[in-house]
Design an enzyme around this catalytic site. Structure first.
Site, PDB file in Angstrom:
ATOM      1  N   TYR A 187       0.829  -1.200   0.000  1.00 48.75           N
ATOM      2  CA  TYR A 187       0.000   0.000   0.000  1.00 48.75           C
ATOM      3  C   TYR A 187       0.862   1.247   0.000  1.00 48.75           C
ATOM      4  CZ  TYR A 187       0.871   1.120   4.954  1.00 48.75           C
ATOM      5  OH  TYR A 187       1.450   1.483   6.152  1.00 48.75           O
TER       6      TYR A 187
ATOM      7  N   ARG B 106      -7.382 -20.673  -1.217  1.00 53.17           N
ATOM      8  CA  ARG B 106      -6.381 -20.474  -0.172  1.00 53.17           C
ATOM      9  C   ARG B 106      -5.252 -21.492  -0.284  1.00 53.17           C
ATOM     10  NH1 ARG B 106      -4.731 -21.667   4.943  1.00 53.17           N
ATOM     11  NH2 ARG B 106      -4.126 -19.882   6.238  1.00 53.17           N
TER      12      ARG B 106
ATOM     13  N   LYS C 172       6.577  -2.010   1.890  1.00 56.29           N
ATOM     14  CA  LYS C 172       5.405  -1.404   2.530  1.00 56.29           C
ATOM     15  C   LYS C 172       4.195  -2.327   2.355  1.00 56.29           C
ATOM     16  CE  LYS C 172       3.234   3.144   3.164  1.00 56.29           C
ATOM     17  NZ  LYS C 172       3.705   3.366   4.537  1.00 56.29           N
TER      18      LYS C 172
ATOM     19  N   GLU D 248      12.000   2.590  14.341  1.00 57.99           N
ATOM     20  CA  GLU D 248      11.133   3.668  13.869  1.00 57.99           C
ATOM     21  C   GLU D 248       9.882   3.706  14.724  1.00 57.99           C
ATOM     22  OE1 GLU D 248      10.133   2.772   9.787  1.00 57.99           O
ATOM     23  OE2 GLU D 248      10.052   0.631  10.238  1.00 57.99           O
TER      24      GLU D 248
ATOM     25  N   LEU E  60      11.260   1.324   7.131  1.00 61.40           N
ATOM     26  CA  LEU E  60      10.643   1.750   5.896  1.00 61.40           C
ATOM     27  C   LEU E  60      11.418   2.927   5.322  1.00 61.40           C
ATOM     28  CD1 LEU E  60       8.175   1.409   3.975  1.00 61.40           C
ATOM     29  CD2 LEU E  60       7.090   3.240   5.287  1.00 61.40           C
TER      30      LEU E  60
END
Length: 283
Positions: free
Chosen positions: A33, A100, A147, A179, A203
């Site tokens: 995302y 799945r 991310k 972070e 990140l």
């Protein structure tokens, strides 16, 4: 009036938007995302977010269902349709729907979803007052540079901070701050801005890159290295950066006041510079 959202090629009222129960984003958190901030109806640093998105997709061997130019147009159209002046555009791409199975499916069509969120970014009370954070162990997986949508650990961290009466948490690994739960972490000591260097442990923040560039252009000293939580508590200032918080001061860590216990001059100036320069570059 409901928001207009984008799902797999269609603009829809949010109440009509659906994805499959077999989507791997739902079953495996198999997706990535981005959140692009919007100021004055304009996208902030879209190119940086698009470049990171491409990297995240590549690291997971995942395809994008649209080009980056098409993605920019979708962002702009959502901003227009929702009359968004200030806030963010959330984008999520998953590997798609399939029975799945832990193995990646062959031939699955990626799922793409975008929606807008109106937020008060420029006149944030937290930016004026400063944040109180706690320190917690970093229990996330080892590829934080991607991310992904697997955000349970950061969510748990934010809940732990809330229970402690604080705003957020800084995560600790091997004695060093990695972070914040959804942001990059910084301290200021003797006029030097210190933040962890880039690696798989954090990140690669788009706002981080912009803020450090602006800081160096303003002749501020920047040092990219790891720092401990004790070093942070002894700092003159502390702050965080992210797409929706920009530069936000931290005034307390684990109950200990940082500096004078109020937003510091470096963080406040960096926030001003970031807003000024980002507006110039918005598209």
């Amino acid at each position: 009036m409901s928001r207009t959202v984008y799902v797999n090629g269609s603009y829809l009222p949010e109440e009509e938007a659906t994805v499959s129960v077999f989507d791997r984003g739902f079953l495996f958190a198999d997706g990535v995302y981005e959140v692009t901030s919007v100021l004055d109806g304009q996208l902030i640093d879209f190119d940086g977010h698009a470049k990171r998105l491409e990297r995240s997709l590549g690291e997971l061997d995942m395809d994008s269902p649209v080009s980056m130019d098409e993605l920019r147009d979708i962002h702009r159209e959502l901003v227009r349709r929702n009359d968004l002046r200030e806030g963010g555009v959330y984008l999520q791409i998953t590997r798609g729907a399939a029975d799945r199975d832990f193995l990646f499916p062959e031939g699955a069509e990626p799922t793409i979803v975008l929606f807008t969120q109106a937020m008060n970014l420029t006149n944030s009370p937290k930016a004026e007052k400063g944040l109180k954070v706690i320190s917690i162990p970093d229990i996330r997986w080892g590829r934080r540079d991607i991310k992904t949508v697997q955000l349970l650990a950061p969510s748990l961290g934010k809940m732990e901070a809330k229970k402690a009466g604080c705003d957020d948490a800084w995560m600790i690994e091997d004695g060093f701050v990695t972070e914040g739960t959804s942001n990059n972490a910084y301290i200021v000591k003797g006029g030097t801005i210190i933040t962890r260097d880039l690696s798989n442990a954090i990140l690669h923040g788009i706002t981080r890159a912009a803020v450090l560039r602006f800081a160096r252009e303003a002749q501020m000293k920047v040092e990219e290295r790891s720092f401990t939580i004790d070093e942070a508590k002894d700092a003159d200032e502390a702050f965080i950066t992210s797409a929706t918080t920009f530069v936000t001061p931290v005034v307390e860590i684990d109950g200990q006041q940082i500096g004078e216990g109020v937003p510091g001059t470096v963080a406040k100036r960096l926030r001003e510079i970031y807003l000024e320069e980002s507006r110039k570059l918005a598209d």
